[in-house]
Design a protein around this motif. Structure first.
Motif, PDB file in Angstrom:
ATOM      1  N   PHE A 272      41.003  41.008  43.188  1.00  0.00           N
ATOM      2  CA  PHE A 272      41.564  41.102  41.837  1.00  0.00           C
ATOM      3  C   PHE A 272      43.062  41.315  41.924  1.00  0.00           C
ATOM      4  O   PHE A 272      43.539  42.151  42.702  1.00  0.00           O
ATOM      5  CB  PHE A 272      40.910  42.255  41.060  1.00  0.00           C
ATOM      6  CG  PHE A 272      39.538  41.909  40.540  1.00  0.00           C
ATOM      7  CD1 PHE A 272      39.387  41.290  39.312  1.00  0.00           C
ATOM      8  CD2 PHE A 272      38.412  42.202  41.289  1.00  0.00           C
ATOM      9  CE1 PHE A 272      38.132  40.962  38.822  1.00  0.00           C
ATOM     10  CE2 PHE A 272      37.150  41.880  40.816  1.00  0.00           C
ATOM     11  CZ  PHE A 272      37.002  41.254  39.575  1.00  0.00           C
ATOM     12  N   GLU A 273      43.803  40.541  41.148  1.00  0.00           N
ATOM     13  CA  GLU A 273      45.246  40.709  41.052  1.00  0.00           C
ATOM     14  C   GLU A 273      45.566  41.709  39.939  1.00  0.00           C
ATOM     15  O   GLU A 273      44.698  42.118  39.169  1.00  0.00           O
ATOM     16  CB  GLU A 273      45.910  39.366  40.746  1.00  0.00           C
ATOM     17  CG  GLU A 273      45.685  38.300  41.800  1.00  0.00           C
ATOM     18  CD  GLU A 273      46.311  36.969  41.403  1.00  0.00           C
ATOM     19  OE1 GLU A 273      46.882  36.897  40.289  1.00  0.00           O
ATOM     20  OE2 GLU A 273      46.215  36.031  42.192  1.00  0.00           O
ATOM     21  N   GLU A 274      46.838  42.062  39.852  1.00  0.00           N
ATOM     22  CA  GLU A 274      47.290  42.904  38.752  1.00  0.00           C
ATOM     23  C   GLU A 274      47.033  42.182  37.430  1.00  0.00           C
ATOM     24  O   GLU A 274      47.150  40.955  37.346  1.00  0.00           O
ATOM     25  CB  GLU A 274      48.773  43.232  38.888  1.00  0.00           C
ATOM     26  CG  GLU A 274      49.104  44.136  40.065  1.00  0.00           C
ATOM     27  CD  GLU A 274      48.522  45.523  39.889  1.00  0.00           C
ATOM     28  OE1 GLU A 274      48.465  45.992  38.739  1.00  0.00           O
ATOM     29  OE2 GLU A 274      48.104  46.119  40.900  1.00  0.00           O
ATOM     30  N   PRO A 275      46.676  42.903  36.369  1.00  0.00           N
ATOM     31  CA  PRO A 275      46.435  42.254  35.076  1.00  0.00           C
ATOM     32  C   PRO A 275      47.643  41.448  34.602  1.00  0.00           C
ATOM     33  O   PRO A 275      48.795  41.788  34.892  1.00  0.00           O
ATOM     34  CB  PRO A 275      46.168  43.435  34.136  1.00  0.00           C
ATOM     35  CG  PRO A 275      45.718  44.523  35.037  1.00  0.00           C
ATOM     36  CD  PRO A 275      46.460  44.345  36.322  1.00  0.00           C
ATOM     37  N   ALA A 276      47.369  40.391  33.880  1.00  0.00           N
ATOM     38  CA  ALA A 276      48.431  39.563  33.318  1.00  0.00           C
ATOM     39  C   ALA A 276      49.219  40.351  32.277  1.00  0.00           C
ATOM     40  O   ALA A 276      48.675  41.178  31.546  1.00  0.00           O
ATOM     41  CB  ALA A 276      47.843  38.297  32.692  1.00  0.00           C
TER      42      ALA A 276
ATOM     43  N   ARG B 244      42.392  37.235  38.010  1.00  0.00           N
ATOM     44  CA  ARG B 244      43.404  37.940  37.224  1.00  0.00           C
ATOM     45  C   ARG B 244      42.804  38.327  35.875  1.00  0.00           C
ATOM     46  O   ARG B 244      42.280  37.477  35.153  1.00  0.00           O
ATOM     47  CB  ARG B 244      44.639  37.067  37.019  1.00  0.00           C
ATOM     48  CG  ARG B 244      45.821  37.799  36.408  1.00  0.00           C
ATOM     49  CD  ARG B 244      47.082  36.940  36.437  1.00  0.00           C
ATOM     50  NE  ARG B 244      46.972  35.753  35.610  1.00  0.00           N
ATOM     51  CZ  ARG B 244      46.755  34.525  36.075  1.00  0.00           C
ATOM     52  NH1 ARG B 244      46.592  34.312  37.372  1.00  0.00           N
ATOM     53  NH2 ARG B 244      46.681  33.490  35.246  1.00  0.00           N
ATOM     54  N   THR B 245      42.840  39.624  35.575  1.00  0.00           N
ATOM     55  CA  THR B 245      42.261  40.105  34.325  1.00  0.00           C
ATOM     56  C   THR B 245      43.346  40.342  33.276  1.00  0.00           C
ATOM     57  O   THR B 245      44.532  40.395  33.592  1.00  0.00           O
ATOM     58  CB  THR B 245      41.481  41.417  34.552  1.00  0.00           C
ATOM     59  OG1 THR B 245      42.353  42.400  35.095  1.00  0.00           O
ATOM     60  CG2 THR B 245      40.321  41.180  35.512  1.00  0.00           C
ATOM     61  N   LYS B 246      42.915  40.508  32.037  1.00  0.00           N
ATOM     62  CA  LYS B 246      43.851  40.717  30.925  1.00  0.00           C
ATOM     63  C   LYS B 246      44.215  42.184  30.727  1.00  0.00           C
ATOM     64  O   LYS B 246      45.204  42.489  30.078  1.00  0.00           O
ATOM     65  CB  LYS B 246      43.242  40.167  29.633  1.00  0.00           C
ATOM     66  CG  LYS B 246      43.021  38.657  29.657  1.00  0.00           C
ATOM     67  CD  LYS B 246      42.347  38.182  28.382  1.00  0.00           C
ATOM     68  CE  LYS B 246      42.105  36.679  28.416  1.00  0.00           C
ATOM     69  NZ  LYS B 246      41.390  36.200  27.206  1.00  0.00           N
TER      70      LYS B 246
ATOM     71  N   TYR C 186      42.645  32.540  37.659  1.00  0.00           N
ATOM     72  CA  TYR C 186      42.227  32.712  39.043  1.00  0.00           C
ATOM     73  C   TYR C 186      43.095  31.849  39.953  1.00  0.00           C
ATOM     74  O   TYR C 186      43.826  30.953  39.501  1.00  0.00           O
ATOM     75  CB  TYR C 186      40.757  32.324  39.219  1.00  0.00           C
ATOM     76  CG  TYR C 186      40.487  30.846  39.056  1.00  0.00           C
ATOM     77  CD1 TYR C 186      40.533  29.984  40.152  1.00  0.00           C
ATOM     78  CD2 TYR C 186      40.200  30.298  37.806  1.00  0.00           C
ATOM     79  CE1 TYR C 186      40.293  28.622  40.007  1.00  0.00           C
ATOM     80  CE2 TYR C 186      39.967  28.947  37.646  1.00  0.00           C
ATOM     81  CZ  TYR C 186      40.013  28.106  38.756  1.00  0.00           C
ATOM     82  OH  TYR C 186      39.798  26.759  38.613  1.00  0.00           O
TER      83      TYR C 186
ATOM     84  N   SER D 267      41.074  34.879  44.033  1.00  0.00           N
ATOM     85  CA  SER D 267      41.834  35.957  43.399  1.00  0.00           C
ATOM     86  C   SER D 267      41.672  35.833  41.885  1.00  0.00           C
ATOM     87  O   SER D 267      42.065  34.819  41.297  1.00  0.00           O
ATOM     88  CB  SER D 267      43.314  35.860  43.780  1.00  0.00           C
ATOM     89  OG  SER D 267      43.486  36.013  45.173  1.00  0.00           O
TER      90      SER D 267
END
Length: 270
Positions: free
Chosen positions: A265-269, A232-234, A211, A230
């Motif tokens: 939410f950001e783009e996934p890692a 960040r998801t996997k 985050y 923000s």
């Protein structure tokens, strides 16, 4: 919000001098620029008060000077919890159907009302709202131009200060005119308790990769700077709704003033 017994949208009505319907309806969008439209209409505008009791020594249809000696007994709206709300209207045609559905009368006789200069009307309402029994003002209740104002919002408008109406504007997606106006305020260290709670979320929620916290201010939407989170998801297939719900529940009570946070939410890692 107060509950009325029916909805009275009706046909479009011809504007009259002092008619504030357009300004009230514009303010429902909630952006600062829309509330400014309402502020600009106050000096020339008037609002109608439904009377529970007749004005002493006043004849129907005559103009009465508003002074300290003049008192009004207005009808109020009530919600399911018994909380009260002041009621003002921009046109008699909007007020009368609602008054009939709610059984409003004046001293037991057909409903009477009076037109009050808009600024005088707002000052009168401010003297009644106490955030305990009387919670706010509803303009044009049960009409498609209905506008609810809390005491703080009403007080700013009465003092010619246009502020965003957060309860309305938060329901509207970002507009093109906002994109170049979102500012990043000076960074203040977030509360240690909040950071610890977010770190716990990263450890406890398998789909959450990390985050970032920032303090932002959008002059069209915000009354003051606030935190933006923000996440960040996997994976792109993560259940964002469930993740957001879990994070918000974990950080409840840890937010600094003004007490709310935007969650993105950001783009996934990778």
């Amino acid at each position: 919000m107060p509950v009325a017994t029916d909805e009275t949208n009706g046909p479009a009505l011809t504007p009259e001098p002092g008619d504030m319907t357009h300004a009230v309806q514009a303010a429902r969008r909630g952006f600062r620029r829309d509330v400014q439209t309402l502020v600009d209409a106050l000096d020339a505008g008037e609002l109608f008060v439904p009377l529970a009791a007749s004005i002493p020594n006043a004849e129907y249809g005559e103009r009465v000077a508003f002074g300290e000696e003049l008192s009004l007994t207005p009808h109020l709206l009530v919600d399911a919890d018994g909380k009260l709300y002041c009621a003002l209207f921009t046109r008699p045609e909007i007020m009368e159907p609602l008054g009939e559905s709610l059984g409003w009368t004046t001293d037991g006789a057909p409903l009477e009302y009076c037109a009050v200069p808009a600024r005088v009307a707002l000052d009168m309402v401010l003297s009644v709202i106490d955030d305990d029994k009387v919670l706010g003002l509803v303009v044009n209740a049960a009409h498609d131009s209905e506008l609810f104002l809390r005491r703080e919002e009403l007080g700013n408008i009465a003092k010619n200060r246009a502020i965003p109406l957060v309860g309305y504007v938060q329901e509207i997606p970002e507009q093109s005119f906002e994109q170049s106006k979102t500012l990043v305020a000076a960074d203040d260290p977030p509360p240690a308790e909040l950071v610890a709670a977010l770190d716990d979320c990263v450890r406890a929620i398998p789909e959450l990769a990390g985050y970032a916290l920032s303090r932002t201010f959008n002059p069209e939407r915000d009354v003051e700077p606030h935190l933006t989170l923000s996440l960040r998801t996997k994976s792109a297939s993560s259940d964002l709704g469930s993740i957001a719900k879990a994070v918000v529940a974990r950080i409840e009570g840890q937010l600094p003033p003004p007490g709310y946070i935007d969650v993105l939410f950001e783009e996934p890692a990778n």
